[in-house]
Motif scaffolding. Sequence first.
Motif, short mmCIF file in Angstrom:
data_model
loop_
_atom_site.label_atom_id
_atom_site.label_comp_id
_atom_site.label_asym_id
_atom_site.label_seq_id
_atom_site.Cartn_x
_atom_site.Cartn_y
_atom_site.Cartn_z
N HIS A 32 1.09 2.14 -3.62
CA HIS A 32 0.34 3.38 -3.41
C HIS A 32 0.07 3.61 -1.93
N THR A 37 -5.12 4.24 -5.06
CA THR A 37 -4.96 2.88 -5.58
C THR A 37 -3.71 2.87 -6.45
N HIS A 38 -3.49 1.75 -7.14
CA HIS A 38 -2.35 1.67 -8.06
C HIS A 38 -2.40 2.76 -9.13
N ASP A 58 -2.82 -3.07 -6.00
CA ASP A 58 -3.63 -2.43 -4.96
C ASP A 58 -3.33 -3.16 -3.66
N TYR A 62 -7.66 -2.07 -0.43
CA TYR A 62 -7.73 -0.90 -1.31
C TYR A 62 -8.06 -1.34 -2.74
N GLY A 63 -8.60 -0.41 -3.51
CA GLY A 63 -8.81 -0.66 -4.93
C GLY A 63 -9.63 -1.91 -5.16
N SER A 65 -8.35 -5.06 -4.76
CA SER A 65 -7.81 -6.21 -4.02
C SER A 65 -8.82 -6.65 -2.96
N TYR A 194 -10.20 6.92 -7.84
CA TYR A 194 -10.20 7.05 -6.38
C TYR A 194 -11.63 7.21 -5.85
N CYS A 197 -13.55 3.81 -5.86
CA CYS A 197 -13.18 2.91 -4.77
C CYS A 197 -13.60 3.45 -3.41
#
Length: 291
Positions: A32, A37-38, A58, A62-63, A65, A194, A197
Amino acid sequence: MFDGFQRVVTEIDGVPIHAVHGGSGPPVLLLHGFPQTHAMWHVIGPELARDHTVVAPDLRGYGDSGRPASGEDHAGYSFRAMAADQVGLMRALGHEEFAVVAHDRGARVAHRTALDHPAAVTRAALLDILPTTHVYDHVTQAVATAYYHWFFFIQPADLPERLIAADPVGYLHSLLGGWGSGLDAFAPEALAEYERCFADPDARHAMLEDYRAGASIDLEHDRADAGRRVTAPLLALWGSRSVVGASPIDPLEVWRGYGEDVRGATVDAGHFLVEEQPGATLAALRTFLRP
């Protein structure tokens, strides 16, 4: 989202990388971009899983991770570090070789992965980007206006962080609703992810560190590799209404300077073509990924 997929958190060199994976067949890694994110692959991922083993992580920062320290040179968020994460993740899941399909910042990670780990990447689809060095070396008023965030985000911490904190969700919506795609391109469940996060100050700081690395250590890596080309087949795919698509420069011609086997196509969409036009995007990817 991602019914039937498994969720895993795999520690790669001390950084937890969160991912979903499912399906069977030749492996394909989906990366992504910002500010997502994923979850951006929630339509295309399950479709590709009909005949591929799909892994959608991710990126670090991000996300869900990990968010490691970046270091004074921002190396903790370099595309080289992110590429190593993804190769490590795929190996941990049993995939020594794989195709990669990537959008935005993830596509820059994929470009670096193909350069640093050519034996691992069988083919690479890079969605709606031009090479990082090309963008910085060809800044015009139009580019600076459309990509103002590239120059805003790289300002020293924590000035951008504090300004965005005034209205993070509102700012997120302005990003997602720009670059040729409207906010209605996003499914409610993906948009909620989104928002979740981006509401995290640590996540926002990590995303900005990604851009700070992109304007510093990543450029050093890219310029050290000047003249090197991706040896795997490369697909450049872009939205007709995105900044890339609206540019007077031919994206395919640019990418042919960075790869040995390059093909390209446009999709009637803005920057977020994966969610705005999933059917057309999927069709182009299936053709490219076909053995």
